[in-house]
Design a protein around this motif. Structure first.
Motif, PDB file in Angstrom:
ATOM      1  N   GLN A  36       0.801  -1.215   0.000  1.00 22.22           N
ATOM      2  CA  GLN A  36       0.000   0.000   0.000  1.00 22.22           C
ATOM      3  C   GLN A  36       0.835   1.265   0.000  1.00 22.22           C
ATOM      4  O   GLN A  36       0.312   2.350   0.134  1.00 22.22           O
ATOM      5  N   ARG A  37       2.145   1.130  -0.149  1.00 18.97           N
ATOM      6  CA  ARG A  37       3.012   2.303  -0.140  1.00 18.97           C
ATOM      7  C   ARG A  37       2.951   2.983  -1.497  1.00 18.97           C
ATOM      8  O   ARG A  37       2.840   2.334  -2.523  1.00 18.97           O
ATOM      9  N   GLU A  38       3.033   4.294  -1.489  1.00 20.47           N
ATOM     10  CA  GLU A  38       3.067   5.051  -2.730  1.00 20.47           C
ATOM     11  C   GLU A  38       3.811   6.359  -2.498  1.00 20.47           C
ATOM     12  O   GLU A  38       3.932   6.830  -1.373  1.00 20.47           O
ATOM     13  N   PRO A  39       4.329   6.941  -3.567  1.00 22.44           N
ATOM     14  CA  PRO A  39       5.079   8.189  -3.407  1.00 22.44           C
ATOM     15  C   PRO A  39       4.171   9.346  -3.000  1.00 22.44           C
ATOM     16  O   PRO A  39       2.982   9.361  -3.317  1.00 22.44           O
ATOM     17  N   ALA A  40       4.749  10.334  -2.315  1.00 22.10           N
ATOM     18  CA  ALA A  40       4.012  11.558  -2.010  1.00 22.10           C
ATOM     19  C   ALA A  40       3.852  12.320  -3.325  1.00 22.10           C
ATOM     20  O   ALA A  40       4.792  12.402  -4.118  1.00 22.10           O
ATOM     21  N   TYR A  41       2.667  12.852  -3.564  1.00 22.47           N
ATOM     22  CA  TYR A  41       2.417  13.527  -4.838  1.00 22.47           C
ATOM     23  C   TYR A  41       1.420  14.656  -4.649  1.00 22.47           C
ATOM     24  O   TYR A  41       0.756  14.753  -3.618  1.00 22.47           O
ATOM     25  N   ILE A  42       1.343  15.518  -5.661  1.00 21.32           N
ATOM     26  CA  ILE A  42       0.289  16.521  -5.734  1.00 21.32           C
ATOM     27  C   ILE A  42      -0.432  16.322  -7.053  1.00 21.32           C
ATOM     28  O   ILE A  42       0.129  15.787  -8.011  1.00 21.32           O
ATOM     29  N   THR A  43      -1.674  16.730  -7.100  1.00 15.39           N
ATOM     30  CA  THR A  43      -2.456  16.643  -8.329  1.00 15.39           C
ATOM     31  C   THR A  43      -2.527  18.016  -8.955  1.00 15.39           C
ATOM     32  O   THR A  43      -2.849  18.997  -8.285  1.00 15.39           O
ATOM     33  N   VAL A  44      -2.196  18.091 -10.240  1.00 18.87           N
ATOM     34  CA  VAL A  44      -2.242  19.351 -10.973  1.00 18.87           C
ATOM     35  C   VAL A  44      -3.069  19.155 -12.241  1.00 18.87           C
ATOM     36  O   VAL A  44      -3.188  18.048 -12.753  1.00 18.87           O
ATOM     37  N   GLN A  45      -3.641  20.250 -12.709  1.00 16.31           N
ATOM     38  CA  GLN A  45      -4.394  20.210 -13.954  1.00 16.31           C
ATOM     39  C   GLN A  45      -3.521  20.823 -15.043  1.00 16.31           C
ATOM     40  O   GLN A  45      -2.995  21.922 -14.884  1.00 16.31           O
ATOM     41  N   THR A  46      -3.385  20.109 -16.141  1.00 15.16           N
ATOM     42  CA  THR A  46      -2.508  20.574 -17.208  1.00 15.16           C
ATOM     43  C   THR A  46      -3.195  21.650 -18.045  1.00 15.16           C
ATOM     44  O   THR A  46      -4.428  21.725 -18.102  1.00 15.16           O
ATOM     45  N   ILE A  47      -2.370  22.484 -18.669  1.00 18.41           N
ATOM     46  CA  ILE A  47      -2.865  23.506 -19.593  1.00 18.41           C
ATOM     47  C   ILE A  47      -2.135  23.330 -20.919  1.00 18.41           C
ATOM     48  O   ILE A  47      -1.191  22.550 -21.026  1.00 18.41           O
ATOM     49  N   GLN A  48      -2.569  24.054 -21.922  1.00 13.36           N
ATOM     50  CA  GLN A  48      -1.975  23.955 -23.250  1.00 13.36           C
ATOM     51  C   GLN A  48      -0.474  24.257 -23.181  1.00 13.36           C
ATOM     52  O   GLN A  48      -0.061  25.234 -22.572  1.00 13.36           O
ATOM     53  N   GLY A  49       0.346  23.409 -23.766  1.00 12.49           N
ATOM     54  CA  GLY A  49       1.783  23.619 -23.813  1.00 12.49           C
ATOM     55  C   GLY A  49       2.560  23.001 -22.662  1.00 12.49           C
ATOM     56  O   GLY A  49       3.789  23.075 -22.642  1.00 12.49           O
ATOM     57  N   ASP A  50       1.877  22.419 -21.683  1.00  9.96           N
ATOM     58  CA  ASP A  50       2.580  21.775 -20.566  1.00  9.96           C
ATOM     59  C   ASP A  50       3.320  20.533 -21.054  1.00  9.96           C
ATOM     60  O   ASP A  50       2.835  19.786 -21.912  1.00  9.96           O
ATOM     61  N   THR A  51       4.497  20.326 -20.499  1.00  9.27           N
ATOM     62  CA  THR A  51       5.251  19.095 -20.715  1.00  9.27           C
ATOM     63  C   THR A  51       5.633  18.549 -19.344  1.00  9.27           C
ATOM     64  O   THR A  51       5.508  19.246 -18.326  1.00  9.27           O
ATOM     65  N   ILE A  52       6.113  17.333 -19.332  1.00  6.14           N
ATOM     66  CA  ILE A  52       6.546  16.747 -18.066  1.00  6.14           C
ATOM     67  C   ILE A  52       7.705  17.568 -17.494  1.00  6.14           C
ATOM     68  O   ILE A  52       7.750  17.851 -16.300  1.00  6.14           O
ATOM     69  N   HIS A  53       8.609  18.002 -18.375  1.00  3.87           N
ATOM     70  CA  HIS A  53       9.745  18.817 -17.924  1.00  3.87           C
ATOM     71  C   HIS A  53       9.273  20.120 -17.287  1.00  3.87           C
ATOM     72  O   HIS A  53       9.775  20.519 -16.231  1.00  3.87           O
ATOM     73  N   SER A  54       8.310  20.785 -17.921  1.00  2.00           N
ATOM     74  CA  SER A  54       7.847  22.064 -17.368  1.00  2.00           C
ATOM     75  C   SER A  54       7.109  21.873 -16.048  1.00  2.00           C
ATOM     76  O   SER A  54       7.242  22.684 -15.131  1.00  2.00           O
TER      77      SER A  54
END
Length: 114
Positions: free
Chosen positions: A44-62
């Motif tokens: 049941q372990r998982e990484p700490a994370y936040i949820t974000v909503q993407t917009i036009q032009g977002d990349t994983i790097h950005s």
């Protein structure tokens, strides 16, 4: 001669089955559970994370640049955690308006509490 060939075939099959069961495709780890409750907690372990909503032009790097990790980790490590949290994005581009999870640190425990 037939008896000899049959004996060799049986010994060979027994050897292959023995090797397969001890070292091969069937993992012995599944046969010996770890400490009962602790084994369930590890699943049941998982990484700490936040949820974000993407917009036009977002990349994983950005997104990684906008939301830095809480602890030092390399880009490949963070990318691996990203794809664990978002397996549907494995071979797909980010879609504007989609909610995705960004990892902030390595694994933390859920409510099991060691």
């Amino acid at each position: 001669m037939r008896a000899f060939l049959l004996t060799v075939a049986i010994v060979l099959i027994a050897f292959v089955v023995k090797v397969d069961l001890t070292e091969g495709t069937l993992s012995l780890a599944a046969f010996y559970p770890k400490d009962g409750q602790n084994a369930l907690c590890e699943d049941q372990r998982e990484p700490a994370y936040i949820t974000v909503q993407t917009i036009q032009g977002d990349t994983i790097h950005s997104l990684f640049a906008l939301h830095p990790a809480k602890m030092p980790m390399t880009f490949p490590e963070r990318l691996e955690l990203f794809y664990q949290l978002n397996p549907h994005l494995q071979l797909q581009a980010l879609v504007p308006g989609e909610n995705i999870k960004l990892p902030l640190s390595f694994e933390i425990e859920n409510a099991c509490g060691k």
